[in-house]
Write a protein that holds these residues in place. Structure first.
Motif, short mmCIF file in Angstrom:
data_model
loop_
_atom_site.label_atom_id
_atom_site.label_comp_id
_atom_site.label_asym_id
_atom_site.label_seq_id
_atom_site.Cartn_x
_atom_site.Cartn_y
_atom_site.Cartn_z
N GLN A 72 8.01 1.41 -2.14
CA GLN A 72 8.75 0.82 -3.26
C GLN A 72 10.16 1.40 -3.40
O GLN A 72 10.96 0.90 -4.19
CB GLN A 72 8.00 1.06 -4.57
CG GLN A 72 6.67 0.37 -4.65
CD GLN A 72 5.86 0.78 -5.86
OE1 GLN A 72 6.22 1.69 -6.60
NE2 GLN A 72 4.74 0.11 -6.06
N THR A 73 10.45 2.42 -2.65
CA THR A 73 11.74 3.12 -2.75
C THR A 73 12.83 2.29 -2.07
O THR A 73 12.62 1.75 -0.99
CB THR A 73 11.63 4.49 -2.05
OG1 THR A 73 10.53 5.21 -2.60
CG2 THR A 73 12.90 5.29 -2.22
N PRO A 74 14.00 2.21 -2.71
CA PRO A 74 15.12 1.52 -2.06
C PRO A 74 15.42 2.16 -0.70
O PRO A 74 15.28 3.36 -0.54
CB PRO A 74 16.29 1.73 -3.02
CG PRO A 74 15.66 2.02 -4.33
CD PRO A 74 14.37 2.72 -4.03
N SER A 75 15.79 1.40 0.24
CA SER A 75 16.15 1.76 1.61
C SER A 75 14.93 1.93 2.52
O SER A 75 15.09 2.11 3.71
CB SER A 75 17.03 3.02 1.68
OG SER A 75 16.28 4.20 1.58
N ILE A 76 13.72 1.87 1.98
CA ILE A 76 12.52 1.97 2.82
C ILE A 76 12.12 0.56 3.26
O ILE A 76 11.97 -0.34 2.45
CB ILE A 76 11.34 2.63 2.06
CG1 ILE A 76 11.72 4.02 1.59
CG2 ILE A 76 10.09 2.64 2.93
CD1 ILE A 76 12.03 5.02 2.69
N VAL A 77 11.98 0.39 4.57
CA VAL A 77 11.62 -0.90 5.14
C VAL A 77 10.10 -1.04 5.21
O VAL A 77 9.54 -2.09 4.89
CB VAL A 77 12.24 -1.06 6.55
CG1 VAL A 77 11.79 -2.36 7.20
CG2 VAL A 77 13.75 -0.97 6.47
N ASN A 78 9.41 0.03 5.64
CA ASN A 78 7.97 -0.03 5.82
C ASN A 78 7.40 1.38 5.73
O ASN A 78 8.04 2.34 6.15
CB ASN A 78 7.64 -0.63 7.19
CG ASN A 78 6.19 -0.98 7.35
OD1 ASN A 78 5.41 -0.97 6.40
ND2 ASN A 78 5.79 -1.28 8.58
N ALA A 79 6.20 1.51 5.18
CA ALA A 79 5.50 2.79 5.12
C ALA A 79 4.00 2.53 5.26
O ALA A 79 3.45 1.70 4.56
CB ALA A 79 5.79 3.51 3.81
N TYR A 80 3.36 3.22 6.18
CA TYR A 80 1.92 3.08 6.37
C TYR A 80 1.38 4.37 6.98
O TYR A 80 2.13 5.20 7.48
CB TYR A 80 1.60 1.88 7.27
CG TYR A 80 2.09 2.02 8.68
CD1 TYR A 80 1.26 2.51 9.69
CD2 TYR A 80 3.40 1.67 9.02
CE1 TYR A 80 1.72 2.64 10.99
CE2 TYR A 80 3.86 1.80 10.33
CZ TYR A 80 3.02 2.29 11.29
OH TYR A 80 3.46 2.43 12.58
N TRP A 81 0.08 4.55 6.92
CA TRP A 81 -0.55 5.75 7.47
C TRP A 81 -1.71 5.34 8.36
O TRP A 81 -2.22 4.23 8.30
CB TRP A 81 -1.05 6.67 6.36
CG TRP A 81 -2.05 6.03 5.44
CD1 TRP A 81 -1.79 5.40 4.26
CD2 TRP A 81 -3.45 5.94 5.64
NE1 TRP A 81 -2.94 4.91 3.72
CE2 TRP A 81 -3.99 5.24 4.55
CE3 TRP A 81 -4.32 6.38 6.63
CZ2 TRP A 81 -5.35 4.97 4.41
CZ3 TRP A 81 -5.68 6.11 6.49
CH2 TRP A 81 -6.18 5.42 5.39
N HIS A 82 -2.12 6.28 9.20
CA HIS A 82 -3.32 6.09 10.03
C HIS A 82 -3.90 7.44 10.41
O HIS A 82 -3.23 8.47 10.32
CB HIS A 82 -3.02 5.25 11.29
CG HIS A 82 -2.01 5.87 12.22
ND1 HIS A 82 -2.36 6.74 13.19
CD2 HIS A 82 -0.67 5.73 12.27
CE1 HIS A 82 -1.26 7.12 13.85
NE2 HIS A 82 -0.22 6.53 13.30
N ARG A 83 -5.15 7.43 10.79
CA ARG A 83 -5.83 8.65 11.22
C ARG A 83 -5.35 9.01 12.63
O ARG A 83 -5.18 8.12 13.46
CB ARG A 83 -7.34 8.46 11.21
CG ARG A 83 -8.14 9.72 11.45
CD ARG A 83 -9.63 9.43 11.48
NE ARG A 83 -10.09 8.63 10.37
CZ ARG A 83 -10.75 9.11 9.33
NH1 ARG A 83 -11.01 10.38 9.23
NH2 ARG A 83 -11.15 8.30 8.38
N VAL A 84 -5.17 10.29 12.89
CA VAL A 84 -4.74 10.74 14.22
C VAL A 84 -5.94 11.23 15.00
O VAL A 84 -6.80 11.86 14.48
CB VAL A 84 -3.70 11.88 14.10
CG1 VAL A 84 -3.29 12.39 15.47
CG2 VAL A 84 -2.49 11.39 13.34
#
Length: 84
Positions: A72-84
């Protein structure tokens, strides 16, 4: 070091080339008093910044909320997580 009971998670963020984006991502973990195992930020093509944060000891729900707030932050295009 993550124990066998704890999962290692990787948060990936793509942002516009804004140095403030790094601080905004780190701030989410600082607020929870969580020290990431690894933090990498590098400039990519098309004026984008790629950020990768490895953490362990957080619940999936917590990471989902962190990724959503970062997204939701301005300038952020995409954010996601995954298990390593």
């Amino acid at each position: 070091m993550c124990s066998q009971e704890l999962s290692l998670w990787r948060l990936r963020v793509v942002a516009d080339a804004d140095p403030g984006a790094i601080a905004r991502v780190v701030e989410r973990f600082q607020n929870l008093n969580v020290l990431p195992r690894r933090f990498i930020a590098e400039f990519g093509s098309n004026n984008t910044l790629h950020i990768q944060v490895d953490v362990c000891g957080l619940a999936e729900e917590q990471l989902t909320l962190i990724a959503a707030k970062i997204g939701q932050t301005p300038s952020i295009v995409n954010a996601y997580w995954h298990r390593v």
